[in-house]
Design an enzyme around this catalytic site. Structure first.
Site, mmCIF file in Angstrom:
data_model
loop_
_atom_site.group_PDB
_atom_site.id
_atom_site.type_symbol
_atom_site.label_atom_id
_atom_site.label_comp_id
_atom_site.label_asym_id
_atom_site.label_seq_id
_atom_site.Cartn_x
_atom_site.Cartn_y
_atom_site.Cartn_z
ATOM 1 C CB SER A 109 5.167 10.222 8.491
ATOM 2 O OG SER A 109 6.148 9.885 7.793
ATOM 3 C CG ASP A 166 26.713 5.513 19.965
ATOM 4 O OD1 ASP A 166 26.323 5.330 19.161
ATOM 5 O OD2 ASP A 166 27.632 5.876 20.742
ATOM 6 C CG HIS A 183 2.610 8.380 4.711
ATOM 7 N ND1 HIS A 183 2.901 7.894 5.251
ATOM 8 C CD2 HIS A 183 3.291 8.964 4.989
ATOM 9 C CE1 HIS A 183 3.580 7.719 6.713
ATOM 10 N NE2 HIS A 183 4.270 9.354 6.432
#
Length: 433
Positions: A144, A358, A411
C-alpha cells in the site's frame, strides 16, 4: 545496543538507529528509528540477503508478527527481514497529540510533520542499509503506502535496491489529491452496492442507524463524537477481503430497544470506537492527503471538497428518499479532527498542512523510465484504496516493471493470500514465471 530473542521458528533482533530529522541538514536535529530484524531459526547464522518491509498507511508501524505469520514465513525462506517502523510510527519517535506540543505551536508542528513523507522514509532506509548489509543493496517489499515509498525509492536511490516488490501500492506519478478522490468515490459506491447485494438486510439497518445519528447527539465511551459522516466512513472496511462480512456483523445488532426508545447498543459503540479512533495511528490522519502533495497546489481537504461532487453520499438527502445509504472509503476530513479526541488538539496543525504549497516531488519520471532494478507489482483490480487505472499507468512508466493484475484479492491480498501472493511475486521478479 541490540537485543535478540526468540519466537516459534524465528530469531528476532531489535535495532535502533539515529537519523536526521531533516536529511537536508544532516548535522541538525535527529530522531530515532526502530526496526525488528527477523530470521528463521535454522538460518540465523547464515549470510542471507536482506528484505526491508515498508508497511502501508501512512502512519502505521510495521506488523507485529508472531513467528512466521502471514507472508513473513515465505520471505524467511530466502531473506533476513527488517520490519521497519517508519519515522513517526510505532517506536520510531512517535508523533501524536501528546508528543507534538514538544515542537511548539501548530505552525511548528506542521513544519515538523512535512518531513514525514515517503522521501524522508527512503532516505532513512538508505542511512540504515549500509549498517545492516555492509553496503549491499536490499529488496524492498512495499504494501500500500509502502509501495508508494518503493516507487519513491526507485526514483531517489535505485542503487540501494536489488529488487522492488510492491503490493497494492503503485501510485499515480502526477495526480493531484483531487484526481485521486474523484476516482475513489465511484469505487466506494461500487463496493457498497456489492455489499448490499450480499447482505440486502443491511440496507434498512444502515438507514436506521443513519437516521438515529441525524436526530441524536451520540458520543462514544472514548469521547468520539459519532456523526452520520463518521458512521459512513466505516466503509473503509470494504477494501479488505473480509471487510463486507465484518461490516455486516457490526450492523446487525447496532440498535437496541431501551426504556427511552431505540439506542445504539453498547457492543456496537465499543466496536465502532475501536474501528474509527485514530489514537493508535494519528499520523495517518495528519499526513494522509499530504502523501499526494508534489507541487504548488494545496491539498486543501481534497476528500471533503470532492465529496460535494457526489451528492449521492449526502446522508440527509438519501434518507429523504428511499435510496440505500452509501458508505465512504479511505478519506480524512476536517470533521475527523472534531470527532476524534485523539485528533482534536491537532486540528489547526492539520489545517496548516492542508494549506501547504511547497511539497517537493516524490517521483522522478525520467529515472523511472530508465529503471534497471527488477520490479514487480500486484495490482488488485478495483482496489478501494488505490485506483487501478492510476496504478497501471504508473506501471507502464517504470521500465521493466511487471504487473500481476488480479481480482482474487482485495487490498490486503499480501496478508490474506500469503504465502501464495509473495511466492508468485518473487517468482515473477526472478523471471521464473
Amino acid at each position: 545496543m541490540t537485543v535478540s530473542y526468540r519466537q516459534p521458528g524465528v530469531v528476532l533482533t531489535d535495532h535502533r538507529f539515529t537519523v536526521p530529522l531533516d536529511h537536508a541538514d544532516p548535522a541538525g536535529e535527529t530522531i530515532e528509528l526502530y526496526a525488528r530484524e527477523v530470521v528463521a531459526s535454522d538460518k540465523a547464522d547464515r549470510d542471507l540477503p536482506w528484505l526491508v518491509y515498508l508497511q502501508g498507511g501512512p502512519g502505521f508501524g510495521a506488523n507485529r508478527f508472531i513467528g512466521k505469520q502471514a507472508w513473513l514465513g515465505r520471505a524467511l525462506e530466502d531473506y533476513r527481514v527488517l520490519l521497519l517502523d517508519q519515522r513517526g510510527t510505532g517506536h520510531s519517535t512517535p508523533q501524536s497529540r501528546q508528543t507534538l506540543p514538544l515542537r511548539g505551536g501548530p505552525a511548528a508542528q506542521a513544519d515538523h510533520l512535512a518531513r514525514f513523507r515517503a522521501d524522508s522514509i527512503v532516505r532513512d532506509c538508505e542511512l540504515i542499509r549500509p549498517r545492516l548489509t555492509g553496503g549491499a543493496p536490499w529488496t524492498v517489499l512495499g504494501q500500500s503506502f509502502g509501495g508508494f515509498c518503493a516507487v519513491t525509492y526507485l526514483s531517489l536511490a535505485p542503487e540501494g535496491l536489488s529488487t522492488a516488490v510492491i503490493t497494492g501500492g503503485l501510485p499515480s506519478l502526477d495526480a493531484h489529491a483531487d484526481d485521486v478522490y474523484r476516482a475513489a468515490y465511484p469505487r466506494a459506491e461500487r463496493k457498497v452496492t456489492a455489499h448490499y447485494d450480499r447482505y440486502p438486510q443491511d440496507v434498512e439497518r444502515a438507514r436506521r442507524i443513519a437516521d438515529h445519528l441525524l436526530t441524536h447527539d451520540v458520543v462514544l465511551p472514548n469521547g468520539y463524537r459519532l456523526t452520520v459522516e463518521a458512521f459512513q466512513s466505516l466503509g473503509i472496511l470494504l477494501g479488505t477481503g473480509d471487510g463486507s462480512h465484518r461490516l455486516h456483523f457490526l450492523l446487525e445488532h447496532a440498535l437496541v430497544r431501551t426504556p427511552h426508545g431505540w439506542e445504539l447498543s453498547d457492543a456496537f459503540q465499543e466496536q465502532v470506537q475501536g474501528q474509527l479512533s485514530y489514537a493508535g495511528h494519528p499520523l495517518y490522519a495528519l499526513v494522509h492527503e499530504a502523501i499526494y502533495g508534489q507541487d504548488d497546489r494545496p491539498t486543501a481537504w481534497s476528500a471533503q471538497r470532492v465529496r460535494t461532487e457526489f451528492p449521492q453520499f449526502d446522508a440527509a438527502k438519501t434518507l429523504a428518499g428511499d435510496a440505500p445509504l452509501l458508505f465512504t472509503g479511505e478519506t480524512v476530513h476536517p470533521w475527523t479532527f472534531d470527532c476524534d479526541p485523539a485528533l482534536r488538539p491537532l486540528r489547526e496543525t492539520a489545517e496548516l498542512l492542508a494549506a501547504r504549497t511547497d511539497w517537493p516531488a516524490l517521483y522522478d519520471p525520467a529515472r523511472l523510465a530508465a529503471n534497471e532494478v527488477p520490479a514487480v507489482a500486484a495490482v488488485y483490480h478495483d482496489d478501494l484504496y488505490v485506483d487501478t487505472a492510476h496504478s497501471l499507468r504508473t506501471a507502464r512508466a517504470v521500465r521493466g516493471l511487471r504487473t500481476w493484475v488480479t481480482d482474487e484479492f482485495e487490498h490486503d491480498g499480501l496478508r490474506v493470500g500469503a504465502p501464495r501472493v509473495l511466492d508468485r511475486l518473487l517468482a515473477m521478479v526472478r523471471d521464473e514465471v
